[in-house]
Design a protein around this motif. Structure first.
Motif, mmCIF file in Angstrom:
data_model
loop_
_atom_site.group_PDB
_atom_site.id
_atom_site.type_symbol
_atom_site.label_atom_id
_atom_site.label_comp_id
_atom_site.label_asym_id
_atom_site.label_seq_id
_atom_site.Cartn_x
_atom_site.Cartn_y
_atom_site.Cartn_z
ATOM 1 N N THR A 194 52.919 25.808 44.859
ATOM 2 C CA THR A 194 54.197 26.483 45.028
ATOM 3 C C THR A 194 54.080 27.947 44.624
ATOM 4 O O THR A 194 53.054 28.390 44.107
ATOM 5 N N VAL A 195 55.170 28.682 44.840
ATOM 6 C CA VAL A 195 55.204 30.090 44.450
ATOM 7 C C VAL A 195 54.933 30.233 42.955
ATOM 8 O O VAL A 195 54.212 31.145 42.521
ATOM 9 N N ASP A 196 55.509 29.342 42.133
ATOM 10 C CA ASP A 196 55.305 29.410 40.681
ATOM 11 C C ASP A 196 53.824 29.285 40.326
ATOM 12 O O ASP A 196 53.308 30.015 39.467
ATOM 13 N N HIS A 221 53.569 16.945 39.491
ATOM 14 C CA HIS A 221 52.532 17.742 40.164
ATOM 15 C C HIS A 221 52.915 19.218 40.281
ATOM 16 O O HIS A 221 52.247 19.969 41.008
ATOM 17 N N SER A 222 53.970 19.621 39.573
ATOM 18 C CA SER A 222 54.474 20.985 39.718
ATOM 19 C C SER A 222 54.116 21.855 38.522
ATOM 20 O O SER A 222 54.012 21.373 37.393
ATOM 21 N N VAL A 223 53.944 23.140 38.798
ATOM 22 C CA VAL A 223 53.957 24.165 37.766
ATOM 23 C C VAL A 223 55.320 24.832 37.894
ATOM 24 O O VAL A 223 55.631 25.408 38.933
ATOM 25 N N GLY A 224 56.142 24.721 36.859
ATOM 26 C CA GLY A 224 57.510 25.186 36.977
ATOM 27 C C GLY A 224 58.414 24.080 37.497
ATOM 28 O O GLY A 224 58.201 22.896 37.202
ATOM 29 N N VAL A 225 59.395 24.435 38.316
ATOM 30 C CA VAL A 225 60.404 23.452 38.745
ATOM 31 C C VAL A 225 60.459 23.280 40.261
ATOM 32 O O VAL A 225 61.305 22.545 40.760
ATOM 33 N N MET A 226 59.568 23.919 40.996
ATOM 34 C CA MET A 226 59.606 23.825 42.450
ATOM 35 C C MET A 226 58.845 22.593 42.926
ATOM 36 O O MET A 226 57.760 22.285 42.419
ATOM 37 N N LYS A 267 66.040 20.967 32.241
ATOM 38 C CA LYS A 267 64.602 21.161 32.041
ATOM 39 C C LYS A 267 64.336 22.616 31.678
ATOM 40 O O LYS A 267 64.900 23.530 32.286
ATOM 41 N N GLN A 268 63.464 22.823 30.706
ATOM 42 C CA GLN A 268 63.039 24.169 30.355
ATOM 43 C C GLN A 268 61.682 24.435 30.989
ATOM 44 O O GLN A 268 60.768 23.603 30.929
ATOM 45 N N SER A 269 61.548 25.597 31.619
ATOM 46 C CA SER A 269 60.296 25.956 32.269
ATOM 47 C C SER A 269 60.177 27.465 32.330
ATOM 48 O O SER A 269 61.110 28.151 32.770
ATOM 49 N N MET A 270 59.047 27.995 31.868
ATOM 50 C CA MET A 270 58.760 29.418 31.950
ATOM 51 C C MET A 270 59.904 30.259 31.375
ATOM 52 O O MET A 270 60.390 31.204 32.000
ATOM 53 N N GLY A 330 73.115 16.052 49.311
ATOM 54 C CA GLY A 330 72.256 14.919 48.977
ATOM 55 C C GLY A 330 70.879 15.277 48.473
ATOM 56 O O GLY A 330 70.096 14.385 48.127
ATOM 57 N N HIS A 331 70.540 16.573 48.406
ATOM 58 C CA HIS A 331 69.228 17.009 47.935
ATOM 59 C C HIS A 331 69.265 17.290 46.430
ATOM 60 O O HIS A 331 70.248 17.819 45.911
ATOM 61 N N ILE A 332 68.175 16.942 45.751
ATOM 62 C CA ILE A 332 68.040 17.195 44.317
ATOM 63 C C ILE A 332 67.245 18.471 44.128
ATOM 64 O O ILE A 332 66.115 18.594 44.626
ATOM 65 N N ARG A 333 67.848 19.442 43.424
ATOM 66 C CA ARG A 333 67.225 20.746 43.266
ATOM 67 C C ARG A 333 67.385 21.241 41.833
ATOM 68 O O ARG A 333 68.273 20.789 41.111
#
Length: 296
Positions: free
Chosen positions: A258-260, A207-212, A158-161, A173-176
């Motif tokens: 989020t922080v982003d 629902h995110s701005v960026g990837v967080m 994914k491209q972001s900012m 097991g977490h997706i990040r």
């Protein structure tokens, strides 16, 4: 067409057909090549044209089709791939073509540097295609910048900012998201995986701005001051943005705070006032007071 790199020929051909989509025959395309400043005095033969069409399909996933019913004109076929991806490809190739044909303007076309991911991006995409688990050495923004090494199942990129990210499932097991410019090494392993059935990558970030994705989405209401409303209208903070009161320049969003997202709000300074939620309004007010104190 003997000396021009093959990739530039592909770019020129895609961009030309995109600009005149559904209006050019092979003869007209050939004449446009003869008139192009990129032409090295070699004609575009029909066999070469067909070979380039296949190369473009294989390399970019873009199909240049012929409409016999309309006089054998060529157009870019809309396939089943993500429309955003095709639009991004066409925009990128179009810009590359303009720059290639405008070498005399060197120093006057100024792209912004952004981390591309380089060879690691290619490795990740190939692993996604083959379902290979990757061994990754990753140095996040920890105090000592010490990398850790672990296995990861690559689900998406994914491209972001202005950054590229690898979206994957780690050994816990977490997706990040993992920024490509912080990946020190990425190596395919012999282990394989299957992409989870029904997994919606778009839905993960809707629902995110960026990837967080580490905050729950909530309703955010802002007012825009100092004549900045048109900027916020033309470049929304988030796709959910709606203008709920035109006279007071009030906008509503449903977004993960989020922080982003908060950094995006900060970039407008006093031009953006957070109405709700109250905790976010207080946080930004406290930060503004601290900034004033430091600068006093």
């Amino acid at each position: 067409m003997s000396t021009l790199p093959i990739i530039q020929r592909y770019i020129w051909l895609v961009n030309t057909i995109a600009c005149f989509d559904g209006r050019l025959t092979f003869g007209e395309i050939s004449r446009k090549w003869a008139e192009s400043p990129m032409n090295d005095r070699s004609p575009l033969s029909r066999s070469t044209f067909y070979r380039y069409r296949e190369g473009i399909r294989e390399l970019f996933g873009i199909a240049l089709e012929c409409d016999a019913a309309r006089g054998n004109v060529y157009y870019i076929a809309q396939d089943d791939c993500d429309g955003r991806l095709q639009t991004w490809l066409l925009d990128t190739l179009g810009i590359a073509n303009v720059v290639s044909e405008s070498r005399a303007l060197s120093g006057r076309i100024l792209p912004e540097h952004s981390p591309s991911g380089g060879a690691n991006l290619v490795t990740a995409v190939e692993a996604m295609q083959s379902g290979q688990v990757l061994q990754m050495s990753y140095a996040g923004f920890n105090p000592h910048n010490i990398p850790s090494t672990f296995g990861i199942r690559p689900y998406a990129v994914k491209q972001s900012m202005n950054r590229w990210y690898l979206i994957g499932e780690g050994e816990d097991g977490h997706i990040r998201p993992y920024a490509f410019d912080r990946i020190r090494e990425l190596t395919p392993t012999q282990d394989t995986f299957e992409f989870p059935s029904g997994f919606d990558v778009d839905g993960l970030f809707v629902h995110s701005v960026g990837v967080m994705t580490d905050e729950k989405p909530e309703r955010v209401v802002i007012k825009v001051h100092d004549g900045q409303a048109n900027y916020v209208r033309s470049l929304p903070l988030h796709h959910s943005q709606e203008e709920v009161e035109v006279e007071t320049y009030t906008f509503e969003l449903y977004v993960r705070p989020t922080v982003d997202f908060i950094m995006k709000l900060r970039s407008y300074g006093p031009a953006i006032e957070v109405v709700s939620p109250l905790w976010l309004r207080r946080q930004l007010a406290s930060e503004a007071a601290l900034t004033r104190e430091r600068n006093s």
